[in-house]
Scaffold this active site. Structure first.
Site, PDB file in Angstrom:
ATOM      1  N   ASP A   1       0.837  -1.196   0.000  1.00 43.19           N
ATOM      2  CA  ASP A   1       0.000   0.000   0.000  1.00 43.19           C
ATOM      3  C   ASP A   1       0.871   1.245   0.000  1.00 43.19           C
ATOM      4  O   ASP A   1       1.534   1.540   0.997  1.00 43.19           O
ATOM      5  CB  ASP A   1      -0.899  -0.004   1.246  1.00 43.19           C
ATOM      6  CG  ASP A   1      -1.795   1.219   1.307  1.00 43.19           C
ATOM      7  OD1 ASP A   1      -2.958   1.125   0.874  1.00 43.19           O
ATOM      8  OD2 ASP A   1      -1.323   2.287   1.762  1.00 43.19           O
TER       9      ASP A   1
ATOM     10  N   TYR B   1       3.374   9.633  -0.622  1.00 40.49           N
ATOM     11  CA  TYR B   1       4.489   9.012   0.110  1.00 40.49           C
ATOM     12  C   TYR B   1       5.828   9.227  -0.604  1.00 40.49           C
ATOM     13  O   TYR B   1       6.889   8.991  -0.025  1.00 40.49           O
ATOM     14  CB  TYR B   1       4.278   7.507   0.315  1.00 40.49           C
ATOM     15  CG  TYR B   1       3.038   7.094   1.055  1.00 40.49           C
ATOM     16  CD1 TYR B   1       2.222   8.022   1.684  1.00 40.49           C
ATOM     17  CD2 TYR B   1       2.662   5.755   1.130  1.00 40.49           C
ATOM     18  CE1 TYR B   1       1.067   7.625   2.349  1.00 40.49           C
ATOM     19  CE2 TYR B   1       1.521   5.348   1.797  1.00 40.49           C
ATOM     20  CZ  TYR B   1       0.718   6.297   2.392  1.00 40.49           C
ATOM     21  OH  TYR B   1      -0.407   5.887   3.041  1.00 40.49           O
TER      22      TYR B   1
ATOM     23  N   HIS C   1      -7.210   9.875  -1.942  1.00 40.81           N
ATOM     24  CA  HIS C   1      -6.555   9.861  -0.619  1.00 40.81           C
ATOM     25  C   HIS C   1      -7.380  10.566   0.463  1.00 40.81           C
ATOM     26  O   HIS C   1      -7.473  10.101   1.594  1.00 40.81           O
ATOM     27  CB  HIS C   1      -5.162  10.493  -0.730  1.00 40.81           C
ATOM     28  CG  HIS C   1      -4.186   9.970   0.267  1.00 40.81           C
ATOM     29  ND1 HIS C   1      -2.837   9.867   0.017  1.00 40.81           N
ATOM     30  CD2 HIS C   1      -4.364   9.501   1.530  1.00 40.81           C
ATOM     31  CE1 HIS C   1      -2.233   9.361   1.084  1.00 40.81           C
ATOM     32  NE2 HIS C   1      -3.134   9.145   2.011  1.00 40.81           N
TER      33      HIS C   1
ATOM     34  N   LYS D   1      -2.675   5.936  -4.154  1.00 36.59           N
ATOM     35  CA  LYS D   1      -3.736   6.911  -3.859  1.00 36.59           C
ATOM     36  C   LYS D   1      -3.443   8.234  -4.554  1.00 36.59           C
ATOM     37  O   LYS D   1      -2.268   8.622  -4.669  1.00 36.59           O
ATOM     38  CB  LYS D   1      -3.822   7.152  -2.339  1.00 36.59           C
ATOM     39  CG  LYS D   1      -3.761   5.872  -1.531  1.00 36.59           C
ATOM     40  CD  LYS D   1      -3.904   6.059  -0.041  1.00 36.59           C
ATOM     41  CE  LYS D   1      -3.538   4.782   0.680  1.00 36.59           C
ATOM     42  NZ  LYS D   1      -2.086   4.610   0.941  1.00 36.59           N
TER      43      LYS D   1
END
Ligand code: A2P
Length: 280
Positions: free
Chosen positions: A50, A55, A113, A80
């Site tokens: 994930d 990120y 997100h 996301k």
């Protein structure tokens, strides 16, 4: 419910089979650390990874999964759409980049997100287009509350398959979970260990002691036995292995209930979805 192994899947509302127990890679960004973590996760049996555009590690994770030598079909990859990338065109462009960075032809799961008031339907339309074109196998949301889901249902052609939420023993969002269960939207827990905050809890510690397990292992079991998808994050190889070593014990109903009762009104660690909703 039978919880047998890291290979257990949950059938999403579009029939896609998603591993219930995945690996979260938030904050795993440094190459050496990521290499060790992903290698350990793959060796431990994790198939679901994930990540998120936010990120800033999609290219790294893509490279490391490729380096594993395992075929694409072995993995279930979630990413996301980042808040600044919301909107119809921006989402399409950003996801094209995610596919490139992750070195895949198709994503397994793509999530919005955070809810955005401004781009609410435009972003979802882009996800529906990507889904229709089979660039993603399933689409869903993250951090959506009941009123966001109700609003989405007024104009969506495709129902979200998943809602990924902050859920841990100190923040359980029961009403929202019940709503999602009623509407066949799978509940996925992010920060399932409460960023480590719940690991010092006396009730959880006592249960852990009884089974000769760690508090983290008990909490991961609690999520799975509650029927949720769960994605614990760790950058520490020994913990990565520990977090999958949970298939040789089972929590009793009264132990599940004791953890259920740890819910607190002020247990949230992350952002408040409606504050994000108003801002982006
Ligand atoms: P680390 O990455 O340094 O191993 P959450 O998923 O709830 O956000 O929690 C992630 C945090 O929990 C990270 O700080 C991670 O530390 C820590 N963590 C993950 N697994 C364990 C474990 N088995 N025991 C203790 N801490 C853990």
């Amino acid at each position: 419910m039978m919880i047998k192994s890291i290979k257990d899947t949950l059938r999403l509302n579009n029939e896609v089979e998603m591993p219930r127990h995945g690996f979260g890679v938030y904050l795993i960004k440094k190459e050496d650390e990521a290499r060790a973590a992903v290698a350990k996760a793959v060796a431990s049996g994790y198939q679901a990874f994930d990540t998120a555009q936010f990120y800033d590690n999609e290219a790294l994770i893509g490279k490391l999964l490729k380096e594993s030598g395992l075929p694409r079909s072995h993995f279930f990859i979630t990413t996301k759409v980042d808040n600044p990338k919301q909107g119809y065109e921006r989402t399409l462009i950003a996801v094209e980049q995610s596919l490139k960075d992750l070195q895949v032809e198709q994503l397994d799961l793509l999530l919005v997100h955070w809810p955005s008031k401004k781009h609410f339907f435009a972003t979802w339309k882009a996800l529906e287009k990507l889904y229709d074109e089979k660039l993603v196998r399933a689409i869903g949301v993250s951090n959506f509350e009941i009123h966001h889901l109700e609003k989405l249902s007024t104009r969506a052609n495709v129902k979200p398959a998943v809602d990924q939420l902050e859920i841990h023993p100190y923040f359980q969002q029961r009403a929202l979970q019940n709503y999602l269960n009623e509407h066949q939207i799978a509940v996925e827990a992010w920060s399932p260990l409460g960023r480590g905050a719940v690991l010092g809890d006396a009730v959880i510690g006592k249960i852990a002691e009884k089974y000769g397990k760690s508090p983290a292992q008990v909490v991961i079991r609690w999520h799975l036995q509650s029927g949720r998808l769960v994605i614990p994050k760790s950058a520490t190889p020994s913990r990565i292995a520990q977090n999958v070593d949970i298939y040789d014990f089972s929590l009793a109903d009264d132990e599940m209930a004791r953890i259920d009762r740890l819910d607190r009104p002020d247990g949230r660690n992350g952002p408040v979805p409606d504050e994000v909703y108003e801002q982006i």
